[in-house]
Every structure is written in structure tokens, then in C-alpha cells.
Design a protein around this motif. Structure first.
Motif, PDB file in Angstrom:
ATOM      1  N   GLU A  87      -5.200  39.252  -3.155  1.00 42.23           N
ATOM      2  CA  GLU A  87      -6.181  40.265  -2.755  1.00 42.23           C
ATOM      3  C   GLU A  87      -7.540  39.987  -3.393  1.00 42.23           C
ATOM      4  O   GLU A  87      -8.581  40.060  -2.726  1.00 42.23           O
ATOM      5  CB  GLU A  87      -5.690  41.663  -3.141  1.00 42.23           C
ATOM      6  N   HIS A  88      -7.533  39.677  -4.671  1.00 36.96           N
ATOM      7  CA  HIS A  88      -8.787  39.394  -5.386  1.00 36.96           C
ATOM      8  C   HIS A  88      -9.489  38.178  -4.772  1.00 36.96           C
ATOM      9  O   HIS A  88     -10.713  38.204  -4.541  1.00 36.96           O
ATOM     10  CB  HIS A  88      -8.484  39.151  -6.866  1.00 36.96           C
ATOM     11  N   LYS A  89      -8.738  37.137  -4.512  1.00 37.06           N
ATOM     12  CA  LYS A  89      -9.321  35.915  -3.943  1.00 37.06           C
ATOM     13  C   LYS A  89      -9.903  36.167  -2.561  1.00 37.06           C
ATOM     14  O   LYS A  89     -10.979  35.655  -2.214  1.00 37.06           O
ATOM     15  CB  LYS A  89      -8.263  34.816  -3.875  1.00 37.06           C
ATOM     16  N   MET A  90      -9.201  36.961  -1.760  1.00 38.78           N
ATOM     17  CA  MET A  90      -9.660  37.199  -0.401  1.00 38.78           C
ATOM     18  C   MET A  90     -10.862  38.151  -0.336  1.00 38.78           C
ATOM     19  O   MET A  90     -11.679  38.074   0.579  1.00 38.78           O
ATOM     20  CB  MET A  90      -8.513  37.738   0.461  1.00 38.78           C
ATOM     21  N   ILE A  91     -10.968  39.023  -1.315  1.00 39.58           N
ATOM     22  CA  ILE A  91     -12.177  39.856  -1.405  1.00 39.58           C
ATOM     23  C   ILE A  91     -13.386  38.961  -1.658  1.00 39.58           C
ATOM     24  O   ILE A  91     -14.445  39.112  -1.020  1.00 39.58           O
ATOM     25  CB  ILE A  91     -12.026  40.913  -2.523  1.00 39.58           C
ATOM     26  N   ASN A  92     -13.233  38.016  -2.571  1.00 36.67           N
ATOM     27  CA  ASN A  92     -14.309  37.051  -2.841  1.00 36.67           C
ATOM     28  C   ASN A  92     -14.625  36.218  -1.596  1.00 36.67           C
ATOM     29  O   ASN A  92     -15.791  35.967  -1.280  1.00 36.67           O
ATOM     30  CB  ASN A  92     -13.911  36.120  -3.993  1.00 36.67           C
ATOM     31  N   TYR A  93     -13.571  35.803  -0.903  1.00 39.52           N
ATOM     32  CA  TYR A  93     -13.760  34.971   0.292  1.00 39.52           C
ATOM     33  C   TYR A  93     -14.539  35.731   1.371  1.00 39.52           C
ATOM     34  O   TYR A  93     -15.510  35.205   1.937  1.00 39.52           O
ATOM     35  CB  TYR A  93     -12.395  34.541   0.834  1.00 39.52           C
ATOM     36  N   LYS A  94     -14.138  36.959   1.636  1.00 38.03           N
ATOM     37  CA  LYS A  94     -14.787  37.732   2.708  1.00 38.03           C
ATOM     38  C   LYS A  94     -16.239  38.062   2.359  1.00 38.03           C
ATOM     39  O   LYS A  94     -17.110  38.047   3.236  1.00 38.03           O
ATOM     40  CB  LYS A  94     -13.986  39.004   3.002  1.00 38.03           C
ATOM     41  N   ALA A  95     -16.493  38.329   1.080  1.00 39.55           N
ATOM     42  CA  ALA A  95     -17.868  38.603   0.661  1.00 39.55           C
ATOM     43  C   ALA A  95     -18.737  37.358   0.836  1.00 39.55           C
ATOM     44  O   ALA A  95     -19.885  37.441   1.318  1.00 39.55           O
ATOM     45  CB  ALA A  95     -17.891  39.062  -0.799  1.00 39.55           C
ATOM     46  N   PHE A  96     -18.180  36.211   0.483  1.00 36.43           N
ATOM     47  CA  PHE A  96     -18.921  34.955   0.619  1.00 36.43           C
ATOM     48  C   PHE A  96     -19.171  34.634   2.099  1.00 36.43           C
ATOM     49  O   PHE A  96     -20.287  34.256   2.485  1.00 36.43           O
ATOM     50  CB  PHE A  96     -18.155  33.815  -0.047  1.00 36.43           C
ATOM     51  N   ILE A  97     -18.154  34.782   2.933  1.00 33.38           N
ATOM     52  CA  ILE A  97     -18.282  34.496   4.362  1.00 33.38           C
ATOM     53  C   ILE A  97     -19.328  35.398   5.004  1.00 33.38           C
ATOM     54  O   ILE A  97     -20.148  34.962   5.832  1.00 33.38           O
ATOM     55  CB  ILE A  97     -16.926  34.659   5.077  1.00 33.38           C
ATOM     56  N   SER A  98     -19.328  36.664   4.607  1.00 32.00           N
ATOM     57  CA  SER A  98     -20.304  37.608   5.151  1.00 32.00           C
ATOM     58  C   SER A  98     -21.730  37.173   4.836  1.00 32.00           C
ATOM     59  O   SER A  98     -22.625  37.215   5.696  1.00 32.00           O
ATOM     60  CB  SER A  98     -20.047  39.008   4.592  1.00 32.00           C
TER      61      SER A  98
END
Length: 238
Positions: free
Chosen positions: A200-211
Motif C-alpha cells: 500500500e505504501h509503495k503504491m501510494i508513492n507510485y500513484k502520486a509520482f504518476i499523477s
């Protein structure tokens, strides 16, 4: 005397009820099946057809239809269905008007395992074979072995639970250290997830970066996105 008469009446009534029940039961058993109703709980991925379900109901080299109800073993019919690798659960019953009702719950794959093991991983974290009747569009798993099955199940279900992630990732690759690299559908870059932990933590970072990168229109310049480090996303450009 009056008491004796009441006892005799009670015995006669009881015998009459038993006789009527036996007559109705025998008459019911002597009836033939006149139709078969096969229903699937999920029609989205038909890994087994109605025709093949019907074949599984065949007894003594004959079709179930026109058999006497007395000669029909419902438990045996259910066992035949449950022995099929594409069926998760099944219920078979007969209505009073001679209708054989079959309700089939198919197994549902969530990922396809590629390589030495060529099979599906299903919704119960069980391995299921490929179907000759249907294929389904699910993430592909490479580098699979038994020890990573639970982690694969955990990761795929997490991806499925998020519409953005579900639409993004098409492949999961395990390396020799059981670390994961994800392949993205729309862009030619890879996402290094590392061990299947703190997803969950990794994917929050991923989605923020992608955005952010979408706003900058810079996604096409990325080669890899590395999520293995705490509180940072490491990017390699082409």
C-alpha cells in the motif's frame, strides 16, 4: 371402551397418513425428468459450457432427461460436477414437476502463470488448469514457484482492488531473489516493486509520482520506476 376406540382411530389415521405418504413418494419417484435447467452464477468468463455441464450429468451412457427420478443419484451428479477442474461449486436438485435444476459456480482465475507451470491462479489461491473453451485477460506471472504463491495472490488482489493499478499492470515478474518487477500496459517502462511487502505504501508513492508526471507529460521518457526505497521514488530515464 371409549379410550380404546380413540386409540384405534389414532392408529388408523396414522396408517392412512403413512400409506398416503408412501403412495405419493412412490408416485413421485416413478415420474420421469422432463427438462433440465443449467444456471451459472457468473457468465462473464465461461470456462465450462452448458453443453459440457450436461455431459457431466450423463449416467449409464444415456442422457439424464427421461430418466426416472428414483434412478437419479443427485449426490453422484454433484460429485461429477465438483470433480471438474473448472467448477468451484455445484448444486443439483429436482422440482416436483420433474425439472432437474443445476446451479454451477465456475472457478475464476485472477492471474495466468507462465513458464514451467502454465496454468491459472484462481480466486481461492489455488492453481487451476487452462481451459480449452475460453481464455481470460488477466495479469501474467513470470518466475513463479510455489514459495511465492501466497505473495502472488496478495499482490494480484491488491492490484485488482484499485482501478488505476488494475488498468496499468499487465505482468508480474519474480527474479531469483523473489523481488517483483511490474510491466505497465500503456507505457514502455518497468516498475521495480521489490519484495511483496508494504504494498500500500509503495503504491501510494507510485500513484502520486504518476499523477505528477502525467501533468508534466513526461511519462514517455521513463525507463524504470523504483519503489524499493522508503519515502522516495527513484527514476531512470531512457
Amino acid at each position: 371402551m371409549h379410550k380404546l376406540i380413540n386409540i384405534i382411530k389414532l392408529v388408523l389415521v396414522t396408517l392412512l397418513v403413512i400409506s398416503l405418504y408412501g403412495f405419493a413418494s412412490n408416485r413421485y419417484k416413478a415420474r420421469k425428468l422432463n427438462a433440465i435447467s443449467i444456471t451459472f452464477t457468473d457468465y462473464s468468463d465461461p470456462f465450462i459450457s452448458e453443453k459440457n455441464v450436461n455431459k457431466l450429468l450423463i449416467q449409464n451412457n444415456d442422457t439424464v432427461k427421461n430418466l426416472f427420478i428414483e434412478n437419479l443419484d443427485l449426490n453422484r451428479c454433484e460429485r461429477r460436477l465438483l470433480e471438474n477442474a473448472m467448477i468451484r461449486n455445484a448444486e443439483v436438485s429436482v422440482s416436483l414437476d420433474g425439472l432437474l435444476k443445476v446451479v454451477v459456480q465456475p472457478r475464476k482465475p485472477i492471474a495466468r502463470i507462465m513458464g514451467n507451470t502454465n496454468a491459472y491462479l484462481d480466486q481461492d489461491n489455488l492453481i487451476m488448469p487452462l481451459s480449452k473453451e475460453h481464455t481470460v485477460n488477466v495479469p501474467l506471472i513470470y518466475g513463479y514457484h510455489k514459495k511465492v504463491q501466497d505473495k502472488t495472490f496478495e499482490l494480484i488482489n491488491f492490484i485488482k482492488s484499485d482501478e488505476l493499478l488494475k488498468a496499468s499492470f499487465t505482468q508480474v515478474e519474480f527474479d531469483r531473489r523473489d523481488e517483483v518487477t511490474l510491466l505497465v500496459r500503456a507505457f514502455n517502462f518497468k516498475v521495480k516493486l521489490g519484495k511483496v511487502e508494504r504494498i500500500e505504501h509503495k503504491m501510494i508513492n507510485y500513484k502520486a509520482f504518476i499523477s505528477k508526471m502525467q501533468k508534466d507529460k513526461s511519462l514517455g521518457a521513463i525507463k524504470t520506476i523504483d519503489l524499493r526505497f522508503d519515502n522516495q521514488v527513484v527514476v531512470t530515464k531512457k
